[in-house]
Design an enzyme around this catalytic site. Structure first.
Site, short mmCIF file in Angstrom:
data_model
loop_
_atom_site.label_atom_id
_atom_site.label_comp_id
_atom_site.label_asym_id
_atom_site.label_seq_id
_atom_site.Cartn_x
_atom_site.Cartn_y
_atom_site.Cartn_z
N HIS A 121 -69.09 -21.71 56.19
CA HIS A 121 -68.30 -22.75 56.71
C HIS A 121 -67.13 -21.69 57.27
O HIS A 121 -67.26 -22.06 58.30
CB HIS A 121 -67.57 -23.73 55.87
N HIS A 126 -75.38 -27.23 63.80
CA HIS A 126 -73.68 -28.40 63.70
C HIS A 126 -74.49 -29.53 63.13
O HIS A 126 -75.35 -29.92 63.51
CB HIS A 126 -73.30 -28.47 64.94
N ASP A 150 -67.74 -20.88 66.02
CA ASP A 150 -68.14 -19.71 65.99
C ASP A 150 -68.58 -19.05 66.72
O ASP A 150 -68.19 -17.65 66.78
CB ASP A 150 -69.12 -20.07 64.39
#
Length: 389
Positions: free
Chosen positions: A227, A268, A323
């Site tokens: 996460h 994703h 990210d």
């Protein structure tokens, strides 16, 4: 809340042990993730909000509308009024064992703020936490890094600039850091209702735990490498690849996959296109640190990673997510220890999770709040037994 559309959903054995993936459990008014368009806040595409003042995003998530000029000033004044952290809390935060991971310190600091300034009103505590967490996080940074005494808060500077001011990063460019962290804050503030940290915060609050306990639980969920800590692992991967050549990056990542390794910062759960937040970050990098080696390296990894992942027919989304790029940007402007990256993510996400908890506890079911979460688990491999037999 507005009328909820009728949804039909059939549960089969294939849905079990899949982390509730795709299973509808509630509603969300703050944000939505579209598979093609990406995240939006209250209907506004994230790319249109990326360069707004953070105060606008806070107002939007809690009030479901963008502020007028007068309302924006009101948000800033309200944050300033709420922002003072008690001496007792500051001393307790500074006394924590700084050898711990920054996310452990961050989660503990949230609980300390609750122990020393709780109102037991979800809305008030959410906004108080939004206002006070920058001071707590700045104390953690300065104490853990040995940067010296705490720098007093100056809330008149604005939400993000005051955080940068309190950090007082040695050698840091305050204007550039404020620019970067303003965008960073906006891009990370919320992400629909189904991500693990938001779901955890909402679930804990459904047992009527207060905002601080619920938020600390959500932040502990965020700390996992699948996460929020993925930004940390993505930048570590970029450092391992260490090339500005997209072809070399492609070959390296292709071999990494062949060896059974993971490629962080791509794919994703919902999106099937490149994350719009990643595209915004690329633009910010070109503005603030175009010649930085690691920014050039992450661009090479972006290009090479897409090629390598597209060759795998099992990959439904070979494109970068938020990210991949964030670590290279904050590193270029002075945050060189990846262990801190998830705390910056958590700082940003508090407003979104806080707003969703407020909605769920005070608006859902005509103000009664969502019932305590109690999913059903199917017993398996439990034959009937007898101690005597």
């Amino acid at each position: 809340m507005s009328d909820i559309p009728t949804i039909e959903f059939t549960i089969t054995n294939d849905n079990l042990d899949t982390g509730l993936r795709g299973y509808p459990v509630g509603t969300c008014e703050t944000s939505y993730v579209d598979p093609q368009e990406g995240v939006s806040y209250v209907g506004y595409p994230i790319a249109e909000l990326a360069f707004s003042p953070a105060e606008d995003i806070i107002h939007l998530l809690f009030n479901k509308s963008l502020p007028t000029d007068a309302e924006r000033k009101g948000v800033a004044d309200d944050i300033a009024e709420r922002s003072e952290v008690s001496a007792e809390a500051l001393e307790a935060i500074a006394a924590m064992p700084m050898s711990g991971h920054p996310m452990d310190l961050f989660c503990a600091a949230i609980q300390i703020l609750g122990m020393t300034g709780k109102t037991d009103d979800y809305y008030e505590d959410a906004l108080n936490l939004v206002a006070r967490i920058p001071t707590a996080l700045a104390v953690i940074f300065r104490q853990r890094e040995g940067w010296g005494e705490r720098i007093p808060s100056e809330p008149s500077r604005g939400y993000v600039n005051n955080f940068v001011h309190m950090l007082g990063m040695p050698g840091g460019d305050e204007a550039a850091l404020t620019r970067l962290l303003s965008v960073y804050y906006n891009l990370h503030a919320d992400h629909g209702g189904g991500n693990l940290s938001t779901f955890t915060g909402r679930a804990v609050a459904s047992g009527l735990a207060d905002m601080y306990r619920s938020m600390a639980s959500g932040m502990n969920a965020l700390a996992g490498p699948r996460h929020g800590m993925a930004n940390q692992d993505a930048f570590k991967m970029v450092r391992e690849v260490d090339t500005e050549d997209p072809e070399v990056a492609y070959q390296t990542l292709k071999q990494r996959l062949a060896d059974g390794g993971l490629i962080f910062g791509f794919g994703h759960a919902v999106l099937r296109q490149e994350d719009p937040r990643a595209k915004v970050q690329l633009g910010v990098g070109e503005e603030l640190c175009p010649d930085d080696h690691w920014f050039k390296a992450v661009k090479a990894v972006r290009e090479g990673g897409i090629r390598a992942l597209k060759e795998n027919p099992k990959v439904s989304n070979p494109y970068p997510n938020v990210d991949l790029i964030s670590g290279s940007l904050v590193n270029a402007l002075g945050f060189t220890d990846p262990d801190y990256y998830t705390t910056l993510f958590g700082w940003s996400r508090i407003s979104g999770i806080g707003a969703q908890i407020v909605d769920e506890r005070t608006r859902a079911r005509n103000g009664r709040g969502v019932a305590i979460y109690r999913p059903r688990y199917i017993p398996i491999n439990q034959p009937q037994r007898s101690i005597d037999g």
